[in-house]
Design an enzyme around this catalytic site. Sequence first.
Site, PDB file in Angstrom:
ATOM      1  N   SER A  97      53.037  10.656  39.935  1.00  0.00           N
ATOM      2  CA  SER A  97      53.975   9.924  39.100  1.00  0.00           C
ATOM      3  C   SER A  97      53.571   8.455  38.947  1.00  0.00           C
ATOM      4  O   SER A  97      52.529   8.152  38.400  1.00  0.00           O
ATOM      5  CB  SER A  97      55.387  10.078  39.665  1.00  0.00           C
ATOM      6  OG  SER A  97      56.352   9.545  38.806  1.00  0.00           O
ATOM      7  N   ASP A 242      55.460   6.514  32.655  1.00  0.00           N
ATOM      8  CA  ASP A 242      54.843   6.531  33.974  1.00  0.00           C
ATOM      9  C   ASP A 242      53.654   7.488  33.969  1.00  0.00           C
ATOM     10  O   ASP A 242      53.276   8.037  32.931  1.00  0.00           O
ATOM     11  CB  ASP A 242      55.862   6.904  35.050  1.00  0.00           C
ATOM     12  CG  ASP A 242      56.380   8.327  34.916  1.00  0.00           C
ATOM     13  OD1 ASP A 242      56.315   8.886  33.811  1.00  0.00           O
ATOM     14  OD2 ASP A 242      56.842   8.889  35.929  1.00  0.00           O
ATOM     15  N   ASP A 244      52.931  10.552  34.886  1.00  0.00           N
ATOM     16  CA  ASP A 244      53.018  11.915  34.374  1.00  0.00           C
ATOM     17  C   ASP A 244      53.977  12.039  33.198  1.00  0.00           C
ATOM     18  O   ASP A 244      54.299  13.139  32.761  1.00  0.00           O
ATOM     19  CB  ASP A 244      53.406  12.892  35.483  1.00  0.00           C
ATOM     20  CG  ASP A 244      54.805  12.676  36.025  1.00  0.00           C
ATOM     21  OD1 ASP A 244      55.276  11.516  36.004  1.00  0.00           O
ATOM     22  OD2 ASP A 244      55.435  13.638  36.483  1.00  0.00           O
ATOM     23  N   ASP A 246      57.098  11.735  32.637  1.00  0.00           N
ATOM     24  CA  ASP A 246      58.416  12.372  32.657  1.00  0.00           C
ATOM     25  C   ASP A 246      59.536  11.335  32.645  1.00  0.00           C
ATOM     26  O   ASP A 246      60.716  11.687  32.674  1.00  0.00           O
ATOM     27  CB  ASP A 246      58.567  13.324  33.841  1.00  0.00           C
ATOM     28  CG  ASP A 246      58.548  12.638  35.196  1.00  0.00           C
ATOM     29  OD1 ASP A 246      58.202  11.438  35.266  1.00  0.00           O
ATOM     30  OD2 ASP A 246      58.867  13.309  36.200  1.00  0.00           O
TER      31      ASP A 246
END
Length: 453
Positions: A97, A242, A244, A246
């Site tokens: 992340s 961020d 990833d 999400d």
Amino acid sequence: MSLRFGTDGVRGVAGSELTPELVLGLGRAAARVLGVAGRPFVIGRDTRWSGPLLQAAFSAGVAAEGIDVVDLGVLPTPGVAWAASSLDAPAAVISASHNPFADNGIKLLSPGGRKLSDEEESTVEAALDALRHDEGAGAHLHGRRLGRLAGDPDAADRYRRRLVDALEGRSLAGVRVALDCGNGAAVATAAAVFEAAGATVVEVLSADPDGTNINAGCGSTDPGALAASVVAHGAAAGLAFDGDADRVIAVDDRGRIVDGDRLIALLATDLHQRGRLSGDAVAVTVMTNLGFHRAMAGAGIKVASTAVGDRYVLEALESNGWSLGGEQSGHIIFRDLATTGDGVLTGLLLVDLLARRGTPLSAAADAAMQRLPQMLRNVQVADHTGLADAGPVWDEVRAVEAELGDDGRVLLRPSGTEKLVRVMVEAPTEQAAGRAVDRLARAVLAALGPPDS
């Protein structure tokens, strides 16, 4: 490394804590617990240096248990979740992340693309422990009983089309946006999605990942360059993702940060006014600002608070049949459209809202809620597990709460992975919040001891 799940999967320093051997074992354990006969295990990753290595190790573990693997390559977590949902298959995302590039992690998704429950995580942990101690490891498969590995080069295109479809045919023509991909997985989707939707993308920042620059002075944890770009280009908004992708943090037309609380408030009131907010309610976490709660009460929208973690938000949405929830950090879930937080989807729907209203983000965000000053301090202690029984600490909490009354609140919670207690206070002024945090931090240290004791 003794593998245990945290708030969002497993994380550690790649190579020393999160070793290929451990990840291979985790792949075997995940296949045993989550695998479904006749369905593949879907795997994607962000852009970290260690990503291909750990993805290969995890895939090998899954295939060793007789489960086929579909390798999606670099794709945001919500894109992997969508692929899993389409196939009703389990999935894994190799990502840490917002962490620095040296860290990595594995997020597991159950068949259908949802994050694991506490019970499922415990079962995977037990299966891995059994494998590591050769308890019930079973005979190794061979020949055609082994799983096969295959790629899916069209997955990103299908996911991008899915995102644009969320606009229900509306165009973002004439809206100027700037994007910061954080040198992460958003490079696979963000710019192409906004351009396909008709928006004018004035600049794309941090979209040249080299394996080591993910989240480095960019993205949702450091949107300063994005703020400058928005102002310089006269954009309606900026969107920072961020590692990833999400979650998303927005920047308004004046260069000011718009966090997840304001975004949820803005999106919730818009859906409510259009009669599209299921249950006229939202789910957020205990970290959500008191100003959000006041704004929702004024708008006639119910609010449920959950533990920190977007999977707990999703559980609340599903159990109540609600459609919207999220976190201050920018994880926002549209349950009717996705099974996880999706930064690009959230940004797309935010820009759509601005286009429909014909108003700048600064005005819309200011009208959505008034944020109370919030201060958070991580207090390192000798024994964070003793917080619940620390009577003097809770006496001090009650005293602070009595002084704040309805104009503030207090939240103390132990870390799930470190020897520290998180102390959060909201108050009418920054000074009042600071004084209260100082008092509570002293009480925590006195009761639980300093870290070196």
